[in-house]
Scaffold this motif. Sequence first.
Motif, PDB file in Angstrom:
ATOM      1  N   LEU A  67      13.673  36.426   2.703  1.00 22.59           N
ATOM      2  CA  LEU A  67      15.022  36.450   3.265  1.00 22.59           C
ATOM      3  C   LEU A  67      15.349  37.880   3.695  1.00 22.59           C
ATOM      4  CD1 LEU A  67      17.517  34.601   3.719  1.00 22.59           C
ATOM      5  CD2 LEU A  67      18.391  35.448   1.537  1.00 22.59           C
ATOM      6  N   PRO A  68      15.656  38.097   4.976  1.00 19.44           N
ATOM      7  CA  PRO A  68      15.918  39.461   5.446  1.00 19.44           C
ATOM      8  C   PRO A  68      17.111  40.094   4.752  1.00 19.44           C
ATOM      9  CG  PRO A  68      15.584  37.967   7.298  1.00 19.44           C
ATOM     10  CD  PRO A  68      15.713  37.119   6.074  1.00 19.44           C
ATOM     11  N   ALA A  69      17.064  41.422   4.629  1.00 21.96           N
ATOM     12  CA  ALA A  69      18.171  42.148   4.009  1.00 21.96           C
ATOM     13  C   ALA A  69      19.444  42.014   4.837  1.00 21.96           C
ATOM     14  CB  ALA A  69      17.794  43.614   3.842  1.00 21.96           C
ATOM     15  N   LYS A  70      19.281  41.991   6.169  1.00 22.18           N
ATOM     16  CA  LYS A  70      20.449  41.843   7.037  1.00 22.18           C
ATOM     17  C   LYS A  70      20.495  40.411   7.552  1.00 22.18           C
ATOM     18  CE  LYS A  70      22.087  45.075   9.635  1.00 22.18           C
ATOM     19  NZ  LYS A  70      22.298  46.089  10.694  1.00 22.18           N
ATOM     20  N   THR A  71      21.303  39.608   6.875  1.00 26.29           N
ATOM     21  CA  THR A  71      21.508  38.208   7.233  1.00 26.29           C
ATOM     22  C   THR A  71      22.996  37.996   7.429  1.00 26.29           C
ATOM     23  OG1 THR A  71      19.581  37.472   5.968  1.00 26.29           O
ATOM     24  CG2 THR A  71      21.262  35.824   6.430  1.00 26.29           C
ATOM     25  N   ALA A  72      23.378  37.296   8.494  1.00 25.47           N
ATOM     26  CA  ALA A  72      24.806  37.130   8.772  1.00 25.47           C
ATOM     27  C   ALA A  72      25.109  35.711   9.228  1.00 25.47           C
ATOM     28  CB  ALA A  72      25.262  38.125   9.834  1.00 25.47           C
ATOM     29  N   PRO A  73      26.197  35.125   8.696  1.00 21.56           N
ATOM     30  CA  PRO A  73      26.611  33.793   9.133  1.00 21.56           C
ATOM     31  C   PRO A  73      27.643  33.856  10.260  1.00 21.56           C
ATOM     32  CG  PRO A  73      27.828  34.397   7.166  1.00 21.56           C
ATOM     33  CD  PRO A  73      26.964  35.584   7.524  1.00 21.56           C
ATOM     34  N   GLY A  88      38.590  45.970  16.679  1.00 19.51           N
ATOM     35  CA  GLY A  88      38.423  46.320  15.274  1.00 19.51           C
ATOM     36  C   GLY A  88      37.639  45.274  14.509  1.00 19.51           C
ATOM     37  N   ASN A  89      37.861  44.007  14.808  1.00 20.56           N
ATOM     38  CA  ASN A  89      37.106  42.937  14.162  1.00 20.56           C
ATOM     39  C   ASN A  89      35.639  42.996  14.521  1.00 20.56           C
ATOM     40  OD1 ASN A  89      38.423  40.620  12.464  1.00 20.56           O
ATOM     41  ND2 ASN A  89      40.008  41.240  13.938  1.00 20.56           N
ATOM     42  N   ILE A  90      35.342  43.229  15.789  1.00 24.26           N
ATOM     43  CA  ILE A  90      33.947  43.282  16.210  1.00 24.26           C
ATOM     44  C   ILE A  90      33.219  44.447  15.546  1.00 24.26           C
ATOM     45  CG2 ILE A  90      32.458  43.800  18.201  1.00 24.26           C
ATOM     46  CD1 ILE A  90      34.217  41.973  19.878  1.00 24.26           C
ATOM     47  N   MET A  91      33.913  45.578  15.388  1.00 27.70           N
ATOM     48  CA  MET A  91      33.290  46.766  14.805  1.00 27.70           C
ATOM     49  C   MET A  91      33.490  46.840  13.289  1.00 27.70           C
ATOM     50  SD  MET A  91      34.178  49.629  17.721  1.00 27.70           S
ATOM     51  CE  MET A  91      32.965  50.808  17.099  1.00 27.70           C
ATOM     52  N   PHE A  92      33.866  45.733  12.669  1.00 32.22           N
ATOM     53  CA  PHE A  92      34.209  45.731  11.251  1.00 32.22           C
ATOM     54  C   PHE A  92      33.082  46.248  10.367  1.00 32.22           C
ATOM     55  CE2 PHE A  92      34.427  43.533   7.102  1.00 32.22           C
ATOM     56  CZ  PHE A  92      35.629  44.042   6.653  1.00 32.22           C
ATOM     57  N   SER A  93      31.824  46.014  10.747  1.00 28.42           N
ATOM     58  CA  SER A  93      30.695  46.416   9.903  1.00 28.42           C
ATOM     59  C   SER A  93      30.568  47.930   9.771  1.00 28.42           C
ATOM     60  CB  SER A  93      29.381  45.831  10.429  1.00 28.42           C
ATOM     61  OG  SER A  93      29.121  46.274  11.748  1.00 28.42           O
ATOM     62  N   LEU A  94      31.260  48.688  10.630  1.00 25.80           N
ATOM     63  CA  LEU A  94      31.231  50.144  10.500  1.00 25.80           C
ATOM     64  C   LEU A  94      32.051  50.623   9.306  1.00 25.80           C
ATOM     65  CD1 LEU A  94      31.539  51.470  14.158  1.00 25.80           C
ATOM     66  CD2 LEU A  94      29.516  51.343  12.726  1.00 25.80           C
ATOM     67  N   LYS A  95      32.978  49.785   8.827  1.00 33.49           N
ATOM     68  CA  LYS A  95      33.792  50.084   7.644  1.00 33.49           C
ATOM     69  C   LYS A  95      34.511  51.430   7.759  1.00 33.49           C
ATOM     70  CE  LYS A  95      30.824  47.286   4.690  1.00 33.49           C
ATOM     71  NZ  LYS A  95      29.936  47.253   3.516  1.00 33.49           N
ATOM     72  N   GLY A  96      35.169  51.630   8.883  1.00 30.97           N
ATOM     73  CA  GLY A  96      36.021  52.802   9.036  1.00 30.97           C
ATOM     74  C   GLY A  96      35.327  54.059   9.486  1.00 30.97           C
ATOM     75  N   THR A 140      29.275  39.414  14.584  1.00 27.99           N
ATOM     76  CA  THR A 140      27.929  39.215  14.055  1.00 27.99           C
ATOM     77  C   THR A 140      26.894  39.946  14.897  1.00 27.99           C
ATOM     78  OG1 THR A 140      28.497  37.076  13.085  1.00 27.99           O
ATOM     79  CG2 THR A 140      26.179  37.474  13.531  1.00 27.99           C
ATOM     80  N   LEU A 141      27.013  39.854  16.216  1.00 28.74           N
ATOM     81  CA  LEU A 141      26.061  40.523  17.087  1.00 28.74           C
ATOM     82  C   LEU A 141      26.129  42.036  16.920  1.00 28.74           C
ATOM     83  CD1 LEU A 141      26.504  38.402  20.338  1.00 28.74           C
ATOM     84  CD2 LEU A 141      24.772  38.161  18.559  1.00 28.74           C
ATOM     85  N   PHE A 142      27.322  42.566  16.714  1.00 28.10           N
ATOM     86  CA  PHE A 142      27.479  44.004  16.531  1.00 28.10           C
ATOM     87  C   PHE A 142      26.795  44.468  15.237  1.00 28.10           C
ATOM     88  CE2 PHE A 142      29.642  47.821  15.093  1.00 28.10           C
ATOM     89  CZ  PHE A 142      29.648  48.593  16.242  1.00 28.10           C
ATOM     90  N   TYR A 143      26.875  43.664  14.192  1.00 22.21           N
ATOM     91  CA  TYR A 143      26.229  43.970  12.910  1.00 22.21           C
ATOM     92  C   TYR A 143      24.712  44.043  13.048  1.00 22.21           C
ATOM     93  CZ  TYR A 143      24.781  43.216   8.025  1.00 22.21           C
ATOM     94  OH  TYR A 143      24.186  43.312   6.794  1.00 22.21           O
TER      95      TYR A 143
END
Length: 236
Positions: A67-73, A88-96, A140-143
């Motif tokens: 199972l890959p470390a980076k998995t997203a639903p 902001g939602n699309i870039m959420f994975s940057l966490k600020g 998800t794609l941005f992540y």
Amino acid sequence: METDILFLQNLKKTYGNKTAVNIPSLEIRPRTFTCIVGKSGCGKTTLLRLLAGLETPDTNTKSITGLPAKTAPVFQEPRLMPWLTVKGNIMFSLKGQNGMPAAEERCWQLLKELELTEAAGLYPAQLSGGMAQRVSLGRTLFYDPELILMDEPFSALDYFTRRNLQEMVLRLFRHQQKTILFVTHDVEEALLLGDRILVMENGSIKADIPVMISFPRKAADTALQKMRQSILDLLA
């Protein structure tokens, strides 16, 4: 770097007396597009939730390797952060994190591809259902995960938006070396997208069908329609 094969063995999930998932063995190779179809309640979504870590398998039954470390639903519901804008939602994975021009550029490219550029400053409450789902996909794609688990992500979209996003997901699969598991109730959609179709029934894999039709695929193609009928017969 070569991604490991995702291998499930003796994976089981029950709720009381109901078996939601019971898979003795299943192999998902990297950079494949696998569609999962079946009647409501057959275990499709539960399987994805198990892989996403959102459900816990029955005791002493879990065996998942590779199972890959980076998995997203990507869910049926957008599940956006109401206090963040579309951007902001699309870039959420940057966490600020700030000061990342490459990330900004990538976000704006996704906004363009998802036809959301003019909505970048809007909040979820201001979006239609279809727009909100596009934002969820963009997040998800941005992540940039290795494995994407998609649970009927286009079911709320109009036909033209749905086709556009299907084509975008295919480009992702073919050009960005992703592995995708895609749950859909629409057999035709599965045949337009997947190179493999798993038919589920009562929590188990009833059929494992390779799709050898070349891209781009058309719903009216004789070969596709023949496969569609065969799968519908399995589901009857």
